[in-house]
Every structure is written in C-alpha cells, then in structure tokens.
Scaffold this active site. Structure first.
Site, short mmCIF file in Angstrom:
data_model
loop_
_atom_site.label_atom_id
_atom_site.label_comp_id
_atom_site.label_asym_id
_atom_site.label_seq_id
_atom_site.Cartn_x
_atom_site.Cartn_y
_atom_site.Cartn_z
N ASP A 109 7.58 8.74 -0.93
CA ASP A 109 7.72 7.39 -0.37
C ASP A 109 9.04 7.32 0.41
O ASP A 109 9.45 8.33 1.01
CB ASP A 109 7.68 6.35 -1.53
N HIS A 178 10.68 -0.01 -0.23
CA HIS A 178 9.29 0.27 -0.61
C HIS A 178 9.21 1.31 -1.73
O HIS A 178 8.53 1.12 -2.74
CB HIS A 178 8.55 0.75 0.65
N SER A 493 -0.24 -0.38 -1.55
CA SER A 493 0.94 0.39 -1.96
C SER A 493 1.41 -0.02 -3.34
O SER A 493 1.99 0.79 -4.06
CB SER A 493 2.10 0.15 -0.99
#
Ligand SMILES: *[C@@H]1O[C@H](CO)[C@@H](O)[C@H](O)[C@H]1NC(C)=O
Ligand SMILES: *[C@@H]1O[C@H](CO)[C@@H](O)[C@H](O)[C@H]1NC(C)=O
Ligand SMILES: *[C@@H]1O[C@H](CO)[C@@H](O)[C@H](O)[C@H]1NC(C)=O
Ligand SMILES: *[C@@H]1O[C@H](CO)[C@@H](O)[C@H](O)[C@H]1NC(C)=O
Ligand SMILES: *[C@@H]1O[C@H](CO)[C@@H](O)[C@H](O)[C@H]1NC(C)=O
Length: 538
Positions: A109, A178, A493
């Site tokens: 990620d 994220h 996600s």
C-alpha cells in the site's frame, strides 16, 4: 471475539454431528467472561452474547433458553447453562485464534505511520524466528521506526510516475494515510477513546489485533498512485520474507498474475474489488486464485438533523461533529443553487454567509455525485458559505464531507429530502435552517448489510466463468488510523483488510490450511443475516 463468532458455526456443525444425544447431557451454570465491553449500549452487548450462544447452540431459541445473566455495564460476559463439552468448546473457540498472535500480514500500500498508537508493540514477544524480511530505512524512517508490531518495511519507487513522488517521504512513511488506515484495520492494537471529532467513539482495533505487520510501500503521493512493476516487486519480496497473508487494497494491473506464485507457496492473497460500481462487469483483481472483496455498508450511520424555519425537521448524513468554530444553535439563511460545481450558477445564489442547498432536480443517483460534491464543497467554501446541503446521498461520497470539518457543516441528503427543502425555500420569504452536529447511531438495520453503491460488481469481464467478487465486508465510513489520528475512509480498500484479518485469525487456528481451504471456509460461512458483531472492528 468479533470475528471468531462468525466462524463458530462451522465448528459447531461438526460438534453436533459428534454428539448424538446432546439433550441428555446434564448442564451446569458457567460464567463466560469476555473482557471489556465493545459497545456503550447495553442492548448491543446483550445481543453479542446471544450471537455467541446462538453460534454455539445452533439456534436463537436455545441461546435464550440457556442464558441466565448478561453482564453488560462494567464488562461484557454472561452466565449460561451449558454441558461440559459445550463449555469446553466455547472456551477453546474464544481462545484458539489468540487475536492472530504471531501471524505476519504483508500489506502492499502507501506505507505506514509508525508512531500511531495502533502500532504500539508493548506486550509483544520477539519477532517470529521464521521472519526473513528487513526494516528498510529512509526519510524520517530509521531502524527504531520498526518494532515488534511493524516487523519489517520495504519501499519501491521503480516505475512510479515522477510527479507522484513529489513531496513524498522517500521511505515507507505514509504520506496520504491510506496504507496506515488499512494496516490498522487488519492488525491495529486496541486504542481507547478513538473517534473522528467525537463521532464513532470507542475502542479502535484491528480484526487481528495481535498479528504482526510487514509493510511494502508501492503507492505514492497525495492521490495514492501505485506502480504495477513496484507492486509486483513487493509481492515477490513479501513471498520470500515469510508473510502468512498478503493484503492488497489496490488494483487493476495486469501484473497480478504474479500472485499465483505467492498462492502456490501457501500465502492467501486478498484484493479489493475496486470502486467502479454499481454498473455490472466493473469488478477488478479477479484472477481465480485470489480473494476479491466487495464493500458493504454497516449498521452504523451519522444522522444529522436539519431544522427548517417552519419547524420541519429533516435528516441527512454527515461527519460533521460538535465544533466550536460553528455556532450550531444559530439559524442561517438558506439558499438554493441548482449546480454548485458550476461557479457561474453558484454566484447568483448569494452563498456568502448562508447555507446552500445544492440540488439539480434532473440529477440521477448514478450521475457521479462524488465528483460533483468535491467541486461543490470547494466552490461553496470559497464563497464564504456557512453550510452545504448536497442532494445525492451515496455511501462513497460521505467521507468527502470531512474536508468541511472545522469550517461549516456539509450534509448529504437523498433526492426526496432535497425536494422538500427546495419546496420550502420556494414557498417562504426568508427561509432559514439550523444544522445540528451528527450523531453516531449503531444498529441501523436499514443500511446493513447492503452492498455499497460504489462497490464494483461482477461478473468479471476478464474471467466471466468465475464468480467474483468472492465475499463482501464492511467498507463504508470505517474509522481507522491516519497519521496520529483516526479518520473515516470508505471503499473496497477498507473492506479488503477486514478479510485479511479474518484470514490471520483462521491461520492461527489452522496453520496448515491451504489458501483454497481458507477461501472456501470464508465464502461458505460468511453470514448473509444481519452481521452486527462480525463486522465492526473499529
Ligand atoms: C529515529 O527516529 C526517531 C523519530 O523519528 C528519533 O527520535 C530517533 O532519535 C531516531 N533514532 C536514530 C538512531 O536516529
Ligand atoms: C476522548 O476523546 C475526546 C475527543 O477526542 C476528548 O475530548 C476526551 O477528553 C477523551 N476522553 C478520555 C477519557 O481520554
Ligand atoms: C450562538 O447563536 C445563538 C443564537 O443566535 C446566540 O444566542 C449565541 O450567543 C451564539 N453563541 C456564540 C458562542 O456565539
Ligand atoms: C454554467 O452555468 C452557466 C449558466 O447557466 C452556463 O451558461 C454554463 O455553460 C455552465 N458551465 C458549465 C461548465 O456547465
Ligand atoms: C444575501 O445573504 C445575506 C446574508 O444572509 C443577507 O443579509 C442578504 O439579505 C442576502 N441578499 C439577498 C439579495 O437575498
């Protein structure tokens, strides 16, 4: 506890086959202590006890018959009449997964924010001896940024567009948030009193809070752009480093055929199905050997009351929390603009100092409300408005209202409510509105479980013969770590790491299960009934 309860049904089915005459076995009173309560609302704590017992005994009726007391105020637990073997089964169910202890989850990620309280390693034993990875240092990331929780990091810039690297940390440190959000959803240690400005307050923890994290940064920049070649290098390294599960909340690259080698070496690979729904044939990351995850809403919502000058009270959704910057006891003038993403149209609406209703009656829910909301927020803010009511509620755009926090309330409403507000504005000489801060409400059975509108749908365009997505998990308004705070994010996600966490728990019970066995267990035991307690880790 949360996740394991979803799996007890499998074991208990087997148990029932082994016990031909369970009714004849004598029962005794057992006290089951489940530690800190996960909900402030006692009825939710009680319901969680019923869920555990229903899983154990096979029916809600049996559960209600067996339970004697529910302990719900100081701590969570219950007293129930059980046979000795049922008590043993319950005890081992509660302990076997050990919160994913010593399972290593690889996360590809945007990196990680190592100082987040979610990655505190107090109380952890040494790094598992089989771990062959490394702590690759870089900008603002030295060897002591890794610990017994974040046991390794690597980062990959090869093939990543140069402008995505602009202003980035040249290290595994997560600029955009994220990757930190995803990692804490998988394996965050319990953190008390986490919230987004008081919303969704409670204990934040990952689904497998004792699992270890191996971080591979292949996505860069504020918009979190990933390089296909970099991702493949990360998967290759992770396979060799000794991860037990690979979690990839990203996608759409051809290179993912490379995941076959990880799976062939016994590592389950979990992908998000991407966010291009609700149109059919939009699901991505559909190679047959991986687990492809769709996103659902959960039973938690953030209703926000708007009181009109005629005393009518209407409800929208926002992440607008109690905020000293805005006086929420004040009525403000309400104006209507048809298209707030069009500055010309907005300019004629007298937005300055007022609350703007952005509503185009001809819009349809599939008209990409998210994109328009983003520019509407910017335009309305620039004109000095004091609030925004935006027509076109769709679960993926709620997070965008977070950029209003501290400035003005931004509320999403459906078209029917927008219509009523527009009617009120048209029929009143001086229309006004007062917007109250959002409340966190848990137990909303209308919202849950429902596939989120943005969640990409099957069938797979690339492999039409294979049923995809494989499983759905919560992916709307998930609260998890970003830098040193906790923020909401929505998307597949956010759903993908829930499944990765469940795999970590399963792997600690069944280290010898192949990826195919794990996938089978997950997709055949996922509950389609209201999964109140199997879903809410954060
Ligand atoms: C590593 O970084 C931390 C904070 O980023 C700093 O406090 C510490 O002194 C650094 N350690 C070394 C050995 O450079
Ligand atoms: C919990 O968090 C809120 C908001 O962040 C804060 O105001 C409050 O003091 C915290 N309470 C405790 C007990 O830490
Ligand atoms: C908030 O608005 C109310 C109503 O207009 C007013 O009475 C009150 O003084 C205001 N409070 C602050 C802190 O400005
Ligand atoms: C914005 O609205 C004006 C006035 O209605 C219109 O003339 C113009 O074409 C619109 N612009 C865009 C980009 O849609
Ligand atoms: C525009 O809004 C301001 C602030 O609420 C108000 O005082 C003014 O009367 C409005 N102007 C018109 C033309 O409605």
């Amino acid at each position: 506890m949360d996740v394991r309860s979803a799996f007890t049904s499998t074991f208990l089915l087997l148990l029932a086959l082994w016990m031909p005459l369970p009714a004849l076995a004598s029962t005794e009173l057992y006290i089951v202590y489940m530690g800190e309560k996960k909900h402030d609302d006692p009825s939710l704590v009680i319901a969680s006890h019923h869920d555990v017992l229903t899983s154990l005994l096979g029916s809600k009726d049996e559960a209600l018959k067996s339970i004697v007391y529910s302990y719900k105020h100081g701590f969570s637990g219950f007293a129930a009449m059980l046979t000795e073997s049922q008590a043993e089964e319950l005890s081992s169910l509660l302990q076997r997964a050990r919160h994913g202890e010593d399972i290593i989850v690889g996360v590809v990620d945007s990196g990680i924010w190592p100082e987040s309280r979610s990655f505190d390693d107090r109380g952890y034993g040494p790094v598992p001896a089989r771990w062959k990875g490394t702590c690759e240092t870089g900008a603002e990331f030295n060897a002591s940024s890794c610990n017994r929780k974040i046991i390794g990091v690597r980062w990959y810039t090869g093939g990543v567009e140069a402008d995505a690297l602009q202003g980035e940390f040249m290290s595994a440190r997560d600029m955009g948030g994220h990757g930190t959000h995803v990692a804490s959803t998988i394996a965050g240690s319990p953190v008390r009193n986490a919230s987004s400005g008081g919303l969704a307050a409670g204990v934040a923890r990952g689904g497998a809070p004792r699992a270890r994290l191996a971080i591979y940064k292949a996505c860069w920049g504020a918009r979190t752009r990933c390089g296909g070649a970099a991702i493949l290098a990360a998967i290759d390294d992770a396979t060799n480093d000794g991860v037990d599960v690979l979690s990839l909340s990203l996608g759409g690259f051809e290179e993912f055929a490379g995941t076959l080698h990880a799976v062939a070496r016994g590592i389950p690979v979990v992908f998000s199905g991407m966010n291009d729904g609700p149109a059919p044939q939009t699901v991505r990351n559909t190679v047959p050997w991986v687990i492809t995850v769709a996103a659902t809403m959960m039973d938690r919502s953030f209703p926000t009351v708007m009181q009109l000058g005629n005393n009518e009270r209407l409800v929208g959704q926002s992440h607008y929390s109690d905020d000293a910057a805005v006086n929420t006891s004040e009525f403000r003038m309400l104006v209507h603009s048809r298209r707030c993403n069009n500055v010309t149209q907005l300019a004629s609406a007298n937005a300055s100092g007022n609350v703007v209703l952005c509503y185009e009656p001809s819009d349809t829910p599939f008209n990409h409300p998210g994109q328009k909301l983003g520019s509407a927020i910017d335009n309305v803010k620039n004109l000095g408005a004091k609030g925004l009511i935006f027509a076109g509620y769709s679960s993926n755009v709620l997070d965008r209202t977070d950029s209003c926090n501290g400035i003005m309330p931004c509320v999403l409403v459906d078209y029917e409510i927008a219509n009523r507000i527009a009617f009120y504005i048209a029929s009143t000489r001086s229309p006004v509105v007062r917007i109250s801060p959002a409340k966190s409400v848990v137990g909303d059975t209308v919202l849950s479980p429902r596939v989120a509108s943005f969640s990409a749908r099957g069938p797979s365009a690339e492999y039409p013969g294979i049923l995809k997505p494989d499983i759905a998990a919560p992916g709307v308004s998930i609260l998890a770590a970003v830098r040193n705070s906790y923020q909401f994010m929505s998307g597949t996600s956010m759903a993908c790491p829930h499944v990765s966490a469940i795999i970590a728990l399963l792997k600690s019970i069944h280290p010898d299960w192949s990826p195919a066995m794990i996938k089978s267990a997950i997709i055949t035991t996922g509950m389609s009934s209201r999964p109140r307690y199997s879903i809410n880790f954060t």
